[in-house]
Design an enzyme around this catalytic site. Structure first.
Site, PDB file in Angstrom:
ATOM      1  N   CYS A 170       4.536  -5.751 -10.472  1.00 46.87           N
ATOM      2  CA  CYS A 170       4.430  -6.798  -9.460  1.00 46.87           C
ATOM      3  C   CYS A 170       3.172  -7.620  -9.732  1.00 46.87           C
ATOM      4  CB  CYS A 170       4.337  -6.173  -8.065  1.00 46.87           C
ATOM      5  SG  CYS A 170       4.309  -7.398  -6.738  1.00 46.87           S
ATOM      6  N   CYS A 172      -1.456  -1.628  -2.286  1.00 49.04           N
ATOM      7  CA  CYS A 172      -0.121  -1.276  -2.810  1.00 49.04           C
ATOM      8  C   CYS A 172      -0.216  -0.831  -4.261  1.00 49.04           C
ATOM      9  CB  CYS A 172       0.812  -2.483  -2.699  1.00 49.04           C
ATOM     10  SG  CYS A 172       2.469  -2.150  -3.335  1.00 49.04           S
ATOM     11  N   CYS A 211      -1.624  -7.087  -4.117  1.00 53.40           N
ATOM     12  CA  CYS A 211      -2.027  -6.627  -2.776  1.00 53.40           C
ATOM     13  C   CYS A 211      -2.861  -5.352  -2.934  1.00 53.40           C
ATOM     14  CB  CYS A 211      -0.799  -6.381  -1.911  1.00 53.40           C
ATOM     15  SG  CYS A 211       0.178  -7.889  -1.732  1.00 53.40           S
ATOM     16  N   CYS A 271      16.017   1.867  -0.733  1.00 56.44           N
ATOM     17  CA  CYS A 271      14.921   0.953  -1.023  1.00 56.44           C
ATOM     18  C   CYS A 271      15.034   0.564  -2.495  1.00 56.44           C
ATOM     19  CB  CYS A 271      13.599   1.664  -0.735  1.00 56.44           C
ATOM     20  SG  CYS A 271      12.158   0.635  -1.000  1.00 56.44           S
TER      21      CYS A 271
HETATM   22  N1  SAH Z   1       6.633  -7.636  -2.295  1.00 53.99           N
HETATM   23  C1  SAH Z   1       7.409  -7.395  -1.120  1.00 53.99           C
HETATM   24  C2  SAH Z   1       8.209  -6.117  -1.164  1.00 53.99           C
HETATM   25  C3  SAH Z   1       7.498  -4.837  -1.582  1.00 53.99           C
HETATM   26  S1  SAH Z   1       6.336  -4.135  -0.463  1.00 53.99           S
HETATM   27  C4  SAH Z   1       6.533  -7.463   0.115  1.00 53.99           C
HETATM   28  O1  SAH Z   1       5.323  -7.597  -0.025  1.00 53.99           O
HETATM   29  O2  SAH Z   1       7.052  -7.430   1.220  1.00 53.99           O
HETATM   30  C5  SAH Z   1       7.179  -3.259   0.745  1.00 53.99           C
HETATM   31  C6  SAH Z   1       6.321  -2.940   1.949  1.00 53.99           C
HETATM   32  O3  SAH Z   1       5.465  -1.814   1.737  1.00 53.99           O
HETATM   33  C7  SAH Z   1       5.395  -4.071   2.298  1.00 53.99           C
HETATM   34  O4  SAH Z   1       5.346  -4.357   3.641  1.00 53.99           O
HETATM   35  C8  SAH Z   1       4.099  -3.526   1.770  1.00 53.99           C
HETATM   36  O5  SAH Z   1       3.024  -4.218   2.203  1.00 53.99           O
HETATM   37  C9  SAH Z   1       4.155  -2.094   2.205  1.00 53.99           C
HETATM   38  N2  SAH Z   1       3.158  -1.252   1.545  1.00 53.99           N
HETATM   39  C10 SAH Z   1       2.634  -1.455   0.339  1.00 53.99           C
HETATM   40  N3  SAH Z   1       1.720  -0.503   0.046  1.00 53.99           N
HETATM   41  C11 SAH Z   1       1.663   0.333   1.083  1.00 53.99           C
HETATM   42  C12 SAH Z   1       0.910   1.537   1.341  1.00 53.99           C
HETATM   43  N4  SAH Z   1       0.066   2.046   0.447  1.00 53.99           N
HETATM   44  N5  SAH Z   1       1.128   2.154   2.522  1.00 53.99           N
HETATM   45  C13 SAH Z   1       2.013   1.657   3.415  1.00 53.99           C
HETATM   46  N6  SAH Z   1       2.729   0.528   3.221  1.00 53.99           N
HETATM   47  C14 SAH Z   1       2.569  -0.131   2.066  1.00 53.99           C
END
Ligand code: SAH
Length: 355
Positions: free
Chosen positions: A112, A119, A116, A105
């Site tokens: 970022c 995250c 979101c 990964c």
């Molecule tokens: N910015 C990109 C890549 C990074 S996120 C994107 O949004 O796809 C990678 C994955 O992890 C995404 O699907 C994200 O939503 C998920 N993710 C983020 N935080 C998380 C959490 N606390 N628990 C589970 N999945 C999470």
């Protein structure tokens, strides 16, 4: 100052040409550099003193050093990489069930900007984009880590820190560098770029002819829920991101992955599973259900929770009954904060042992 991870074969050949040295040395050096995952003894290559000096110069420059290494009880290894140009990022190696393979990964940015809510990577905002060389070095660190476990790094996902579509040129350059023949460190189909749903980025990635996979972080089938979780949904709505994913799939022939982080009481109801099936109807994509990994309160102050095993199973069943190919992602590395959404750099790190 350049690192070997910054140059491709052609650039190295030109550098040798300019120094009146044999261009053929470039291929030998890069083959050795990649084969040994960035750690080589140039003397052993016997390329002569002037070429060796030039190469040692390039090799003495690295953008990343391993500042901390955490091994989870499930074998997941999280590397905290310190960047010479400033900041830290994390890269994660996940052993596959197949005992000779591993998945990696990778991060695309320091921090970022996407905001979101569930995250952790976005909490400190965006610091900067990574360069292609920094991404290649991350890849080599993971590949070396895999090699020490007797495994081959055969898939990588850009699901670490950052939004790859906001740094697509560097991400694409790094992908080309590790997939190009004769090096072939990984197959293009082994690479997945994950996006929150930046539509122009998805379109650009499709037009780049990179032949990689796309993952779309959907997380909700309706705009009301998705807008609460993902600020960019105000700009590109569910229908917009799904259309872009469909066009990507049609033009590249790749099966898209729809990522869906399951948050108890937020996006895990039967009605939402049915709505997701409806949104997926006729689209040959897979749904990846990711049980939420706790990160504490989100930016909005809301504290999310992982749904129960029964709820997750029920959600999955509704999808599979509607003929949607669905997988529940196994949580990996959560005891070292390396699970999805838990990656964050040192400055914003809550207690992670010994970081
Ligand atoms: N910015 C990109 C890549 C990074 S996120 C994107 O949004 O796809 C990678 C994955 O992890 C995404 O699907 C994200 O939503 C998920 N993710 C983020 N935080 C998380 C959490 N606390 N628990 C589970 N999945 C999470």
């Amino acid at each position: 100052m350049k690192s070997l991870a910054d140059v491709d074969l052609h650039e190295l050949q030109s550098a040798l040409h300019d120094a009146a040295l044999p261009e053929s040395h470039a291929l030998r050096l890069l083959l050795a550099y990649y084969k040994q995952n960035g750690v080589i003894n140039t003397d052993a290559l016997q390329l002569g003193a002037p070429a060796t000096a030039l190469f040692n110069d390039l090799l003495s420059t690295t953008h990343t050093t391993v500042a901390a290494r955490h091994v989870s009880s499930d074998g997941t290894v999280k590397l905290l990489l310190s960047l010479r140009a400033g900041g830290t990022v994390e890269a994660v190696l996940m052993p596959s069930y197949h005992d000779t393979r591993a998945a990696g990964c990778l991060s695309s940015q320091v921090g970022c900007a996407m905001g979101c809510d569930f995250c952790a990577s976005t909490r400190g905002g965006l610091e900067r984009n990574l360069t292609a060389g920094e991404i290649v070095e991350q890849f080599l660190h993971l590949r070396r880590e895999a090699a020490t476990q007797g495994r081959r790094l055969n898939t990588v996902v850009f699901m670490g820190m950052g939004e790859p579509m906001h740094n697509l040129d560097a991400v694409a350059t790094a992908i080309r560098r590790v997939t190009v023949p004769p090096f072939n460190l990984i197959a293009k189909r082994g690479v997945t770029v994950s996006t929150v749903g930046i539509v122009p980025g998805i379109e650009r990635l499709a037009s780049m002819d990179l032949n990689v996979h796309l993952a779309l972080s959907l997380h909700a089938p309706d705009d009301e829920t998705r807008s609460k979780l993902i600020p960019s949904n105000k700009r590109w709505k569910v229908a917009d991101v799904m259309d872009a994913a469909k066009r990507f799939s049609e033009s590249t022939g790749r099966v898209v992955t729809i990522e869906y982080t399951l948050l108890a009481g937020v996006n895990d109801s039967d009605a939402q599973a049915r709505e997701l099936s409806r949104v997926m109807h006729g689209f040959r994509a897979h749904v990846n259900l990711i049980p939420y990994n706790p990160i504490g309160p989100g930016l909005s102050g809301v504290t999310y929770e992982k749904p129960s095993v029964d709820r997750i199973e029920r959600f999955r069943t509704i999808l599979t009954d509607a003929n949607v190919v669905t997988h529940v992602r196994q949580t990996r590395g959560d005891d070292v904060n390396a699970a999805c959404g838990q990656l964050r750099h040192r400055a914003t790190t809550l207690p992670i042992a010994s970081v």
